[in-house]
Design an enzyme around this catalytic site. Structure first.
Site, PDB file in Angstrom:
ATOM      1  N   CYS A 118      -9.855  -1.740 -45.064  1.00  0.00           N
ATOM      2  CA  CYS A 118      -9.426  -0.357 -44.829  1.00  0.00           C
ATOM      3  C   CYS A 118     -10.605   0.606 -44.964  1.00  0.00           C
ATOM      4  O   CYS A 118     -11.356   0.542 -45.928  1.00  0.00           O
ATOM      5  CB  CYS A 118      -8.335   0.014 -45.832  1.00  0.00           C
ATOM      6  SG  CYS A 118      -7.821   1.741 -45.716  1.00  0.00           S
ATOM      7  N   CYS A 122       1.679   1.248 -37.363  1.00  0.00           N
ATOM      8  CA  CYS A 122       0.432   1.350 -38.132  1.00  0.00           C
ATOM      9  C   CYS A 122      -0.633   0.407 -37.584  1.00  0.00           C
ATOM     10  O   CYS A 122      -1.805   0.761 -37.489  1.00  0.00           O
ATOM     11  CB  CYS A 122       0.683   1.094 -39.612  1.00  0.00           C
ATOM     12  SG  CYS A 122       1.549  -0.442 -39.969  1.00  0.00           S
ATOM     13  N   CYS A 148       0.831  -1.197   0.000  1.00  0.00           N
ATOM     14  CA  CYS A 148       0.000   0.000   0.000  1.00  0.00           C
ATOM     15  C   CYS A 148       0.878   1.264   0.000  1.00  0.00           C
ATOM     16  O   CYS A 148       1.664   1.475   0.914  1.00  0.00           O
ATOM     17  CB  CYS A 148      -0.900  -0.031   1.231  1.00  0.00           C
ATOM     18  SG  CYS A 148      -2.131   1.264   1.205  1.00  0.00           S
TER      19      CYS A 148
END
Lengths: 436, 451
Positions: free
Chosen positions: A346, A387, A138
């Site tokens: 596409c 891409c 923590c």
């Protein structure tokens, strides 16, 4: 149908999906609801010494949202349980009695004094709980008091407290690690040296989730001020996966059972943690976002995927990807790929083009014969995958391996052999034979 | 069968007051902040965005949508106004389904474009909530004077562009109010709450624009006079003429020009006082035909039929607008041309239509076969025309297809005179195209005055 039942360091559960020590496991009411919903186990929210801690009375959580306010990252400044120790112990005992087939692990955090641990271990043992998890993770509030991540950041303390727990209890001990360190292997090694049965990771990451620009204060903001909190949710999954893998492949800690934590939201997330060595996974943010019902998708998804792949038990999956986690220098430099755009899929957004054009290798056209057209120029493509990453349509762009001929970018023949940096002529420290 | 009552069934107040409110409320209600945020998140921020290419005013659509999604609707509106100062009205009236939204790549992804028009409306609405806001500061006065004839979209766009550069602009308009078709022509449910005037006030807030309403070219002012008294003139007076059916009975009462009726409707303070027939026939296939048909239906007409001489594909009204008509209960009948208007006691009671056919790819002819439709009102919506007489004694301006010929910079054949909007040969009868004409002309005029 695949068997999802799990035996993790002797702790049995009908499936590997546990709820992590957090608000969803703070009370009998919530835990019973979770078990009814089908969760395999819980790690009860961290118990401390009486008098119980107090929480702020203002907001405890902050969030990062993605599209459509999809919750990506979550941050909290809540402390350990703020209920009296006896109430929690009574409820733990009752729930374990009512749900004997579910894993009941109790998270603990008391000061670094042996007697404090001896006292609480005895009490937890009396509940019939299956094991304990030491909260050395923590990062907010408790760490200011010398507990939580303040312990987890000092391997010697980890080892010391772990040894006390093993010495003074018959219960299996899981050490929960903080990611707020530079090398996760060190605390894991310390836990192992102390005799830990398993490690669990990651706890939350130190963070300021956002800044209120009107109040000029961090969020969540309490009366005009904010403190750093613990970051979790889908955003931290990559960090958690790496840390799990580091422990799984480190020769010193290899084989230490791991309970994987960090942004597990779907069955696939869980399968990825398991592939990297996690025997169970712990979930919090996803449950806090959607409620307990999500475990149904997790269980079905994991089971369906295992059936599809022919895995019959969870053990067959655990650690399966670990041998394939390696260092950069051992990656095959003779492996050549080129991006390929599926013109039918596409949608012509052009994101691949502009990403490549502006920021990378100028390897995607924007025009062909005067028309909008996106196509990879193999002579320029380095196969970087940018891409693919930015394309909004899944599977529209794929990376296709060249197995023969010449790479039109480098003019070099495609070599079938494996060759890595260790033998590369540009490496001043090269050796003669590549090590796999 | 009960005897039909003699005479036309034309009445006012066919509907209850609540029905009028509901029927003439926003056709496309605006997006709330949450809806806008969800919709904005759908934009892919395309490279060289097809939507921007499709926009006649080239608004940077991905940028303005991104500004909405990042919590900056004011900045978003400024992006819109940078290319189209009438972006608020265009958001309401543009046939986006054939412009930006048709080009949206989401059509390829899932047949559902980003709702660009509604997002544009969201941003501009937030901006225009505060009337004291204006995105530009007028440049220091140049002392040059420009006359703008016609305060419609082309004229307002041109006037704003020039005033911004510091020129002193005077806008002349034949009507009582500026706005042109935005004020007098657009269907009422597309521009509620007097938005056309809100937008006029917004445009004029740049300063430096003198407004002369009730001044018609050829009646109160002349082109020669303007050329004499101003450094440049922009003509944007639209198409004030209305085509006639050229059939018998055209002078019967109840045979009405759709554009006049719509103008009356737009100016009506009480829609229940408009005369509405029970059976209505609309002649035409353009936006005006759809607008009058839907509005007369929403005013309480029982049967509304659009009769068009070709098929629906050939209509100038988009497929989407035709859908709007059909879902409003308008019947569209194809291959019918008006032959004769039938009257009773000087009032129209029906129309005889002749079936048409195409003998080859283009030539349309009557087949001799006729159909008669009962009608209490017949609306003519067969196009508007340029009225060159208004140019008066000025040197002759060269016309092209009955409208003003201009070059790429919107210069007419007359030096010092520019033109744009519906009155030019390239006029597309689109608000957004008119705004672009005004914008281009303003740049050209500014360049000429700065030379």
């Amino acid at each position: 149908m695949a068997d999802l039942s799990t035996n993790f360091i002797g702790i049995k559960s009908p499936n590997p999906f546990w709820l992590a020590s957090a608000p969803p496991t703070d009370k009998e009411y919530n835990v019973v609801r979770a078990f009814k919903a089908g969760w395999g186990g819980v790690v009860w929210k961290t118990l401390g010494e009486d008098p119980a801690v107090v929480n702020v009375n203002g907001p405890r959580y902050g969030a990062i949202h993605g599209r459509d306010r999809n919750l990506i990252g979550f941050n909290n400044i809540e402390l350990i349980t703020d209920r009296p120790l006896e109430v929690n112990l009574r409820e733990i005992k009752q729930v374990k009695r009512d749900w004997p087939d579910r894993a009941m692990v109790v998270s603990l955090m008391v000061p670094c004094e042996e007697q404090s641990w001896i006292d609480i271990l005895k009490k937890v043992e009396d509940t019939g709980a299956d094991g304990i998890e030491l909260n050395f993770g923590c990062p907010h509030g408790m760490s200011e008091r010398g507990m939580g991540s303040a312990v987890g950041q000092v391997p010697e303390y980890i080892e010391m407290v772990t040894r006390w727990c093993k010495q003074h209890s018959r219960m299996p001990v899981i050490v929960k690690l903080t990611p707020n360190i530079t090398d996760i292997r060190k605390p894991a090694q310390a836990a192992k040296a102390g005799g830990a049965d398993a490690v669990s990771l990651i706890n939350t990451i130190n963070s300021i989730v956002s800044v209120d620009l009107d109040q000029m204060a961090p969020e969540p903001t309490i009366d005009g001020r904010g403190a750093h909190g613990g970051y979790c949710g889908p955003a931290v999954k990559p960090i958690a996966l790496n840390m799990v893998a580091e422990i799984a492949r480190d020769p010193e800690t290899h084989g230490v059972p791991i309970s994987g934590i960090g942004g597990v939201t779907t069955w696939k997330d869980a399968a990825e943690f398991m592939a990297l060595g996690a025997g169970t996974v712990q979930v919090c943010t996803a449950a806090m976002t959607y409620g307990f019902k999500i475990v149904e998708e997790m269980k079905d998804g994991l089971s369906d995927w295992m059936d599809e792949k022919g895995y019959t038990s969870v053990d067959e999956v655990v650690g399966r990807a670990v041998p394939n986690v390696t260092d950069w220098q051992r990656l095959n430099l003779n492996y050549v790929v080129k991006a390929q755009i599926d013109q039918d899929a596409c949608i012509q957004c052009g994101r691949c083009h502009i990403a490549c054009e502006d920021t990378s290798h100028q390897a995607i056209t924007s025009m062909k014969d005067g028309l909008r057209h996106f196509e990879v120029i193999d002579e320029e493509c380095v196969g970087c995958n940018l891409c693919v990453s930015v394309c909004p349509v899944e599977d529209c762009i794929s990376m296709v391996q060249m197995t023969e001929g010449t790479d039109p970018r480098t003019g070099k023949k495609i070599e079938p052999d494996y060759a890595n940096w260790t033998t590369h002529p540009n490496n001043p420290n090269r050796v003669m034979e590549a090590a796999e | 069968m009960a005897d039909a009552l003699p005479g036309p069934d034309i009445r006012t107040g066919r509907l209850s007051p609540d029905d009028y409110l509901e029927n003439f409320d926003d056709l496309h209600p605006p997006l709330g902040p949450h809806e806008a945020s969800v919709e904005a998140d759908r934009c892919y921020f395309c490279y060289d965005a097809p939507c921007t290419i499709a926009c006649p005013t080239s608004i940077d659509i991905p940028k303005f949508i991104r500004q909405i999604s990042t919590g900056n609707p004011i900045g978003s509106a400024k992006t819109i106004f940078a290319e189209n100062i009438l972006g608020g009205m265009c958001a309401r009236v543009c046939p986006t389904e054939t412009l930006c939204e048709e080009a949206c790549v989401r059509n390829l992804a899932e047949d559902k474009p980003v709702q660009i028009g509604l997002l544009q409306r969201h941003a501009t609405d937030v901006y225009l909530e505060r009337p004291d806001r204006h995105p530009y500061v007028r440049a220091a006065s140049t002392g040059k004077k420009v006359a703008v004839v016609g305060g419609g979209p082309a004229g307002l766009s041109c006037a704003h562009g020039l005033a911004r550069e510091g020129h002193d602009v005077t806008v002349f308009d034949a009507r009582e109010k500026l706005g042109g078709l935005n004020e007098y022509g657009i269907a009422a449910y597309k521009t509620t709450d007097d938005f056309a005037q809100t937008e006029v006030d917004f445009v004029l807030a740049i300063g430096g624009i003198d407004v002369q309403c009730g001044k018609a070219l050829g009646r109160d002012i002349t082109l020669d006079g303007l050329r004499e008294n101003f450094d440049a003139v922009f003509l944007g007076m639209g198409l004030p003429g209305v085509n006639a059916l050229r059939t018998d009975g055209e002078s019967l009462t109840g045979v009405i020009d759709a554009v006049s009726y719509i103008a009356e409707l737009r100016q009506a303070s009480d829609l229940s006082r408009l005369p509405v027939g029970r059976k209505v026939v609309v002649i035409g296939g353009g936006m005006t035909a759809i607008d009058i048909a839907v509005q007369i239906k929403r005013l309480g007409a029982e049967e509304v039929t659009i009769a068009y001489r070709r098929d629906r594909d050939a209509m100038k009204a988009s497929a989407y607008e035709q859908e709007v008509a059909l879902t409003n209960g308008v019947v569209i009948r194809e291959w019918l041309q008006p032959k004769r208007l039938l009257g009773e006691g000087g009032h129209v009671c029906g129309i005889e239509l002749e079936r048409t056919a195409q003998d080859d790819a283009t030539r349309l002819g009557g087949t001799g076969e006729t159909v008669t439709l009962e009608a209490d009102q017949v609306f003519k919506a067969i196009g508007q025309t340029f009225v060159p007489d208004a140019l008066g004694g000025a040197e002759v301006l060269s016309l092209d297809g009955g409208r003003l010929g201009v070059d790429a910079e919107r210069r007419t054949s007359l030096s010092g005179v520019w033109a744009g909007g519906d009155c030019i040969a390239e006029g597309e009868d689109l608000t957004v195209a008119a705004v672009e004409d005004g914008k281009i002309a303003a740049r050209s005029i500014h360049a000429a005055l700065s030379a």
